[in-house]
Design an enzyme around this catalytic site. Sequence first.
Site, PDB file in Angstrom:
ATOM      1  N   ASP A  82       0.838  -1.342  -0.023  1.00  0.00           N
ATOM      2  CA  ASP A  82      -0.099   0.017  -0.108  1.00  0.00           C
ATOM      3  C   ASP A  82       0.722   1.233  -0.076  1.00  0.00           C
ATOM      4  OD1 ASP A  82      -2.498   1.518   0.267  1.00  0.00           O
ATOM      5  OD2 ASP A  82      -2.440   1.367   2.492  1.00  0.00           O
ATOM      6  N   HIS A  83       0.486   2.175  -0.847  1.00  0.00           N
ATOM      7  CA  HIS A  83       1.322   3.476  -0.970  1.00  0.00           C
ATOM      8  C   HIS A  83       2.759   3.490  -1.069  1.00  0.00           C
ATOM      9  CE1 HIS A  83      -2.228   5.995  -0.791  1.00  0.00           C
ATOM     10  NE2 HIS A  83      -2.684   5.073   0.246  1.00  0.00           N
ATOM     11  N   ASP A 104       2.704   4.829  -5.520  1.00  0.00           N
ATOM     12  CA  ASP A 104       1.836   6.280  -5.298  1.00  0.00           C
ATOM     13  C   ASP A 104       2.887   7.533  -5.737  1.00  0.00           C
ATOM     14  OD1 ASP A 104       0.370   8.130  -4.670  1.00  0.00           O
ATOM     15  OD2 ASP A 104      -0.032   7.517  -2.586  1.00  0.00           O
ATOM     16  N   GLU A 141      -1.472   5.995  -8.706  1.00  0.00           N
ATOM     17  CA  GLU A 141      -2.727   6.847  -8.363  1.00  0.00           C
ATOM     18  C   GLU A 141      -2.567   8.215  -9.118  1.00  0.00           C
ATOM     19  OE1 GLU A 141      -3.522   7.165  -4.143  1.00  0.00           O
ATOM     20  OE2 GLU A 141      -3.639   9.398  -4.343  1.00  0.00           O
ATOM     21  N   GLY A 198      -8.010   7.977   6.911  1.00  0.00           N
ATOM     22  CA  GLY A 198      -8.209   8.415   8.442  1.00  0.00           C
ATOM     23  C   GLY A 198      -9.693   8.296   8.618  1.00  0.00           C
ATOM     24  N   HIS A 231      -9.335   4.697  -2.708  1.00  0.00           N
ATOM     25  CA  HIS A 231      -8.753   4.828  -1.216  1.00  0.00           C
ATOM     26  C   HIS A 231      -9.718   5.644  -0.194  1.00  0.00           C
ATOM     27  CE1 HIS A 231      -4.326   3.724  -1.943  1.00  0.00           C
ATOM     28  NE2 HIS A 231      -4.953   3.399  -3.210  1.00  0.00           N
ATOM     29  N   SER A 233     -11.577   4.541   2.063  1.00  0.00           N
ATOM     30  CA  SER A 233     -13.102   4.161   1.766  1.00  0.00           C
ATOM     31  C   SER A 233     -13.495   3.604   3.241  1.00  0.00           C
ATOM     32  CB  SER A 233     -13.290   3.108   0.557  1.00  0.00           C
ATOM     33  OG  SER A 233     -12.792   3.682  -0.683  1.00  0.00           O
ATOM     34  N   ASP A 276      -8.878   0.781   6.106  1.00  0.00           N
ATOM     35  CA  ASP A 276      -7.871   0.551   7.137  1.00  0.00           C
ATOM     36  C   ASP A 276      -8.456   0.890   8.441  1.00  0.00           C
ATOM     37  OD1 ASP A 276      -5.674   0.038   9.019  1.00  0.00           O
ATOM     38  OD2 ASP A 276      -4.425   1.435   7.710  1.00  0.00           O
ATOM     39  N   THR A 277      -9.244   2.252   8.566  1.00  0.00           N
ATOM     40  CA  THR A 277      -9.668   2.894   9.668  1.00  0.00           C
ATOM     41  C   THR A 277     -10.697   2.091  10.324  1.00  0.00           C
ATOM     42  OG1 THR A 277      -8.968   4.981   8.706  1.00  0.00           O
ATOM     43  CG2 THR A 277     -10.802   4.874  10.361  1.00  0.00           C
TER      44      THR A 277
HETATM   45  P1  13P Z   1      -9.382   4.557   5.396  1.00  0.00           P
HETATM   46  O1  13P Z   1      -8.242   5.399   6.345  1.00  0.00           O
HETATM   47  O2  13P Z   1     -10.413   5.120   4.869  1.00  0.00           O
HETATM   48  O3  13P Z   1      -9.415   3.180   6.011  1.00  0.00           O
HETATM   49  O4  13P Z   1      -8.359   4.442   3.877  1.00  0.00           O
HETATM   50  C1  13P Z   1      -7.307   3.267   3.892  1.00  0.00           C
HETATM   51  C2  13P Z   1      -6.587   3.332   2.772  1.00  0.00           C
HETATM   52  O5  13P Z   1      -7.072   4.067   1.715  1.00  0.00           O
HETATM   53  C3  13P Z   1      -5.282   2.613   2.616  1.00  0.00           C
HETATM   54  O6  13P Z   1      -4.480   2.971   1.374  1.00  0.00           O
HETATM   55  O1  G3H Z   2      -3.140   4.858   3.641  1.00  0.00           O
HETATM   56  C1  G3H Z   2      -2.889   4.832   4.780  1.00  0.00           C
HETATM   57  C2  G3H Z   2      -3.221   3.297   5.442  1.00  0.00           C
HETATM   58  O2  G3H Z   2      -4.257   3.523   6.467  1.00  0.00           O
HETATM   59  C3  G3H Z   2      -2.095   2.841   6.215  1.00  0.00           C
HETATM   60  O3  G3H Z   2      -1.767   3.747   7.181  1.00  0.00           O
HETATM   61  O4  G3H Z   2       0.751   4.322   7.002  1.00  0.00           O
HETATM   62  O5  G3H Z   2      -0.424   4.171   9.378  1.00  0.00           O
HETATM   63  O6  G3H Z   2       0.037   2.157   8.363  1.00  0.00           O
HETATM   64  P1  G3H Z   2      -0.062   3.463   8.043  1.00  0.00           P
HETATM   65 ZN    ZN Z   3      -4.842   4.916   0.452  1.00  0.00          ZN
HETATM   66 NA    NA Z   4      -2.951   0.631  -2.209  1.00  0.00          NA
END
Ligand code: 13P
Ligand code: G3H
Ligand code: ZN
Ligand code: NA
Length: 328
Positions: A82-83, A104, A141, A198, A231, A233, A276-277
């Site tokens: 991710d990212h 990204d 992205e 977030g 993202h 979401s 994630d959140t």
């Molecule tokens: P949320 O913070 O809305 O869960 O998004 C997570 C995300 O986009 C991770 O790449």
């Molecule tokens: O895009 C962000 C994700 O929620 C991951 O967050 O960098 O705190 O692990 P993090």
């Molecule tokens: Zn993201």
């Molecule tokens: Na990703």
Amino acid sequence: ARITLRQLLDHAAHHGYAVPAFNINNMEQGIAIMQAAADVDAPVIIQASRGARSYAGDLMLSHMIDALERTYPDIPLCMHQDHGNDEATCASAIAHGFTSVMMDGSLKADAKTAADYDYNVAITRRVVDLAHWVGASVEGELGVLGSLEHGGGEQEDGHGVEGKVSHDQLLTDPDQAVEFVRATKVDALAIAMGTSHGAYKFSRKPDGDILAMRVVEEIHRRLPNTHLVMHGSSSVPQPLQDMFNQFGGEMPQTWGVPVEEIVRGIKSGVRKVNIDTDCRLAMTAVFRRVAAQTRSEFDPRKFLKPAMDAMRDLCRERFEQFGTAGHA
Ligand code: 13P
Ligand code: G3H
Ligand code: ZN
Ligand code: NA
């Protein structure tokens, strides 16, 4: 079985569903996702941020994924960076068994200048070249999400990332999206439609002005064969906010992305939905409940098991809502 993002999203597009991509940092989150997937026969995307990789360590993380895969051999599993921020991050992820990486190239951008765009195209193209050489997939992205560095959430009413850009400038430009996909050959494209990372995305239930799903629909019209990624979401469910606050938490009232808006996106090419959140909140709300209700408890398993169950239930609900269930 380990599969690539391309394989999974091609299948999702063919059958008209999307796959939630859940972030993990530890064993409990990994087990929660796999239990939910096994319950409803869903394929999974598990993703790790750079922060997750340094938290758990690459060796721990990659062996954890191996263990999850072997524990649930019938669940197709895509392991995604991710990212990713540069070629080295993406290459080392692939070396540790990730079958997909996000490059990204919008991370560096403060606004949508021509130089930022050229940088994004060039570095994404280089990552596509190296990833495709070994059969891994790449997500790119284009557009500006609520900034990761600043926790997101500050742009919903047009005040922009640190006030530098207007709301419309944050949204992905459909013409540029067509050009970007052609120039980079990405397997999936993350686009900006007004969300941020977030918990603090919106200060009211979002309408079409602040959550621009029309941008998704327009990009899908121009790029019908490109897998789109949303993202930011998380829906930040009210019952989880309430549980968190009932047991001593102090989370100001907030609104996330309504599931029905995601479902609308799935009708317009959205195939990967990053969450994630919601998973974090499900777990920590339960930690707080256990801590408040059983004040003598000090066995971490008594916190982690119900927290894991809450995340499993959240994941299972999203598999069902996004149509992922039944496709393993
Ligand atoms: P949320 O913070 O809305 O869960 O998004 C997570 C995300 O986009 C991770 O790449
Ligand atoms: O895009 C962000 C994700 O929620 C991951 O967050 O960098 O705190 O692990 P993090
Ligand atoms: Zn993201
Ligand atoms: Na990703």
